[in-house]
Structure formats: C-alpha cells, structure tokens
Design a protein around this motif. Structure first.
Motif, PDB file in Angstrom:
ATOM      1  N   ILE A   1       0.856  -1.185   0.000  1.00 22.44           N
ATOM      2  CA  ILE A   1       0.000   0.000   0.000  1.00 22.44           C
ATOM      3  C   ILE A   1       0.892   1.234   0.000  1.00 22.44           C
ATOM      4  O   ILE A   1       1.730   1.409   0.889  1.00 22.44           O
ATOM      5  CB  ILE A   1      -0.940   0.022   1.216  1.00 22.44           C
ATOM      6  N   ILE A   2       0.716   2.087  -1.004  1.00 23.79           N
ATOM      7  CA  ILE A   2       1.481   3.328  -1.113  1.00 23.79           C
ATOM      8  C   ILE A   2       0.556   4.484  -0.773  1.00 23.79           C
ATOM      9  O   ILE A   2      -0.481   4.677  -1.416  1.00 23.79           O
ATOM     10  CB  ILE A   2       2.072   3.505  -2.523  1.00 23.79           C
ATOM     11  N   SER A   3       0.926   5.251   0.244  1.00 20.84           N
ATOM     12  CA  SER A   3       0.065   6.315   0.756  1.00 20.84           C
ATOM     13  C   SER A   3       0.604   7.683   0.376  1.00 20.84           C
ATOM     14  O   SER A   3       1.810   7.936   0.445  1.00 20.84           O
ATOM     15  CB  SER A   3      -0.045   6.221   2.284  1.00 20.84           C
ATOM     16  N   ARG A   4      -0.294   8.557   0.026  1.00 25.29           N
ATOM     17  CA  ARG A   4       0.046   9.920  -0.358  1.00 25.29           C
ATOM     18  C   ARG A   4       0.435  10.746   0.864  1.00 25.29           C
ATOM     19  O   ARG A   4      -0.170  10.627   1.928  1.00 25.29           O
ATOM     20  CB  ARG A   4      -1.153  10.554  -1.059  1.00 25.29           C
ATOM     21  N   VAL A   5       1.451  11.582   0.719  1.00 23.51           N
ATOM     22  CA  VAL A   5       1.892  12.480   1.793  1.00 23.51           C
ATOM     23  C   VAL A   5       1.945  13.899   1.232  1.00 23.51           C
ATOM     24  O   VAL A   5       2.593  14.141   0.216  1.00 23.51           O
ATOM     25  CB  VAL A   5       3.281  12.087   2.333  1.00 23.51           C
ATOM     26  N   GLU A   6       1.265  14.828   1.870  1.00 22.86           N
ATOM     27  CA  GLU A   6       1.285  16.227   1.467  1.00 22.86           C
ATOM     28  C   GLU A   6       1.544  17.097   2.692  1.00 22.86           C
ATOM     29  O   GLU A   6       1.080  16.792   3.790  1.00 22.86           O
ATOM     30  CB  GLU A   6      -0.051  16.638   0.830  1.00 22.86           C
TER      31      GLU A   6
END
Length: 367
Positions: free
Chosen positions: A137-142
């Motif tokens: 699972i690749i999670s977005r980081v902002e």
C-alpha cells in the motif's frame, strides 16, 4: 536502514510497458458532515454545460489538496477499502501487488521523467507498507491537505468552471472518488483517483447487492448507515449509482495559448476529456472528447519513460519487503537522480476491520 534507487538502475528493460485489463471496482462520494462520511457508490457531478457562455470568477476560498487525508486523517486509505469491500465483498486484495492513489504514480513518473509534468520534478515524500503477503500500500503524503485561496492570489478557474458546467446530484457531496484495477508490466494495481464528472447518465447502472435486501435505486434515496468496524469513526452509507468507467471524464482549464494534453489521463485510464480555454472573458465552447485513441498513442510514444516507471515500481515493491515491510520514500530535490527509502518506526497502530480480518491499516511516523 536505508536503500536508494537511481535512474540508472531503471534502464535496459526491453519489454513493453502498457496498461491492460482495466476494470472499475468501486466508488464513493464524500459528504459534508460533522463526522467523516462517505456514500457508496456515490456519483460524480453530471456534465451539464450552460446554454450561454459563462464568465467564471477565479478560484477562491477553501479547496482540498488531498481530500481523503483532510477528511479522515487517522486512516486516509480506509475509505478506499470500505468502498471496495462494499461493492465486492469477495474481492481478495492479496491478488494485488500495489494499492495506491493516482497522485503517487504521478510523482514517481515525474522522477523517472521530469519532463512528464508541467512543472518538472519537485521534491516529494510517499509512504509504503506491506499490508499482507505481497500487497504493498502506497500512501500519499502532502505538507497541506487543503488550501485557502485569498483574493490576492490567482491559481486558475478549475473549481469555478466545474461548478458552472456540472450539476451535483447528491446533496452536500464534496468530492467523488473512483477505484479501478489494471495490470502494468508484470504488476497488478488498485488505483484511487478523484473523478471530475460523468456523461451519458442513461447508461449508469443502479447498484444492486444480490446478497442483501438493500439496493440502490435512486441517488436521492435515504438508506441506513452501514455497520462500522471497531475503533473507526468513518460513517459509510449506501447512496448513489454506479457510473461506468467509459462515462467518466476529466475537466481541464487553461489559458488559451497553452495546449492541454492527454498525458495525465493515462494513469487513471479516463476515456473522456473536456478542454476549456480562456483568454480575458468567457470560456469558449467546451466539448466532451473521447480521447481513448490519443491516450493509447501517448502510451506508445512514452515507452522509454514508462519502461523506467515499471522498473521503478518493481524495485519499490522489493525495497518495501526488504525494509521490514514499511518505509518512507523521498525525492529530496528537483536536481536529484535518486530516491531514498528509509525504514519506518511504528509510532502507534489503529487496528481497522475495514479491509478484512487479516489486514490492518497502520498510522505510522517515519524514523
């Protein structure tokens, strides 16, 4: 512990890098509510252009950058899995190699080919975790999940144009998200993205759950809230209608002397595009185009970059497994030619029953 991947590591892969076996899996819409609330399957705004030319004001006020993280910061991926397993309870995520947001693939493509984006390569961070067996699972980081655009700032007309040219069919809906699956050069993906609108409403298919007496017969029907997993404050309701993938469309606005391409549509395989251009007054006529052939032509033309992206995704999944199943991946600057991956240290766990009893989502802090 850390690992690095350079662009040189991604060269020399002869086989074609193409997307195949594209399928719609699920969808949901966020609803304005005191507590985090989604409706499944939801429905995107309907493309309904006005009969006369419209002078749109510039975008102002509150807008989401990463809506899932803004609305549900404890577990931004939870809505994806809730919608996925509501639509297909028998879906087995263990058959999937990568689960990700569209935005992560955009960033990784910009790393292998900085010319693939309008603004070139920018520094970014993403999180990756081995959820179960071989599923990453690749999670977005902002840095920010939303923005407030003041009257002194100009960022374009995208949001105001969408308001003027589409109709929202679910009261208080604030964004519609889609979940699709496809194969890309040896790996299987589940990809989440936000859909701008849809056309051909008559072809939309009401969702009916054959294993339940509940069914979705109208986008305005009131339906009971679903039971929630322990510890989650995400409210999930049945409401909306399934819109086929080939009815969804992307809307783009831009100043008239800067052409709008189809490159961005490749990642999420949306077949229709509205290109709206402005000068100093109203927008010109904006039509729905079927750009399926143009997206395929772009894919053929971009094979050198897409082969590197495919190689990068394979290496990233190997890195995640090698770094004890979880890592933070950083591109530190626009001048770098390496991705740096570091092992995560788990700060705390939020055990979720939103996927299956065998899979848990974790909220982590990089070491």
């Amino acid at each position: 512990m850390k690992s690095t991947i350079s662009r040189k590591d991604l060269e020399g892969h002869p086989s074609l890098a193409t997307i195949s076996n594209v399928q719609h899996l699920s969808s949901y819409s966020w609803i304005e509510s005191p507590e985090p609330t989604i409706v499944v399957p939801g429905v995107p705004p309907k493309w309904q252009p006005p009969r006369r030319e419209v002078v749109c004001p510039k975008d102002l006020g509150f807008h989401y950058i990463a809506q899932n993280a803004a609305c549900h910061p404890d577990s931004p991926m939870e809505p994806l899995f809730r919608a996925l397993y509501q639509a297909g309870p028998s879906f087995d995520v263990r058959n999937i190699d990568v689960v990700t947001d569209r935005n992560n693939l955009r960033k990784l493509l910009s790393f292998v080919d900085p010319k693939s984006t309008r603004f070139g390569l920018e520094a970014f961070t993403i999180h990756a975790e081995l959820a179960v067996e071989n599923t990453v699972i690749i999670s977005r980081v902002e840095a920010q999940t939303h923005e407030i655009i003041g009257p002194e700032k100009f960022v374009g007309y995208d949001h105001e144009f969408e308001k003027a040219y589409t109709t929202c069919e679910i009261p208080n809906s604030t964004g519609h998200h889609r979940v699709i699956t496809y194969s890309f050069r040896g790996l299987s993906y589940v990809v989440r993205y936000e859909a701008d609108a849809y056309v051909d409403a008559q072809e939309s298919v009401p969702q009916v759950d054959s294993k339940s007496e509940d069914s979705i017969t109208s986008i305005t029907s009131n339906i009971d809230e679903l039971s929630l997993g322990s510890g989650s404050n995400l409210s999930v309701r049945k409401q909306g209608q399934i819109v086929p993938l080939d009815s969804t469309l992307e809307i783009k606005t831009r100043v008239a002397h800067k052409p709008i391409g189809v490159d961005d549509l490749w990642i999420f395989q949306t077949p229709k595009l509205v290109r709206a251009y402005y000068r100093y007054g109203p927008f010109g006529e904006a039509h729905v185009e079927d750009v399926t052939d143009k997206v395929m032509a772009w894919e053929r033309a971009q094979q050198p970059s897409l082969k590197k992206l495919a190689a990068l995704m394979t290496k990233l999944t190997e890195v995640v497994k090698g770094l004890c199943g979880s890592c933070v991946i950083r591109c530190c600057s626009e001048k770098t030619n390496e991705l740096v991956s570091r092992r995560w240290m788990v700060d705390r766990c939020f055990h979720r029953t939103c996927i299956t009893s065998g899979i848990k989502l974790r909220h982590v802090r990089p070491a």
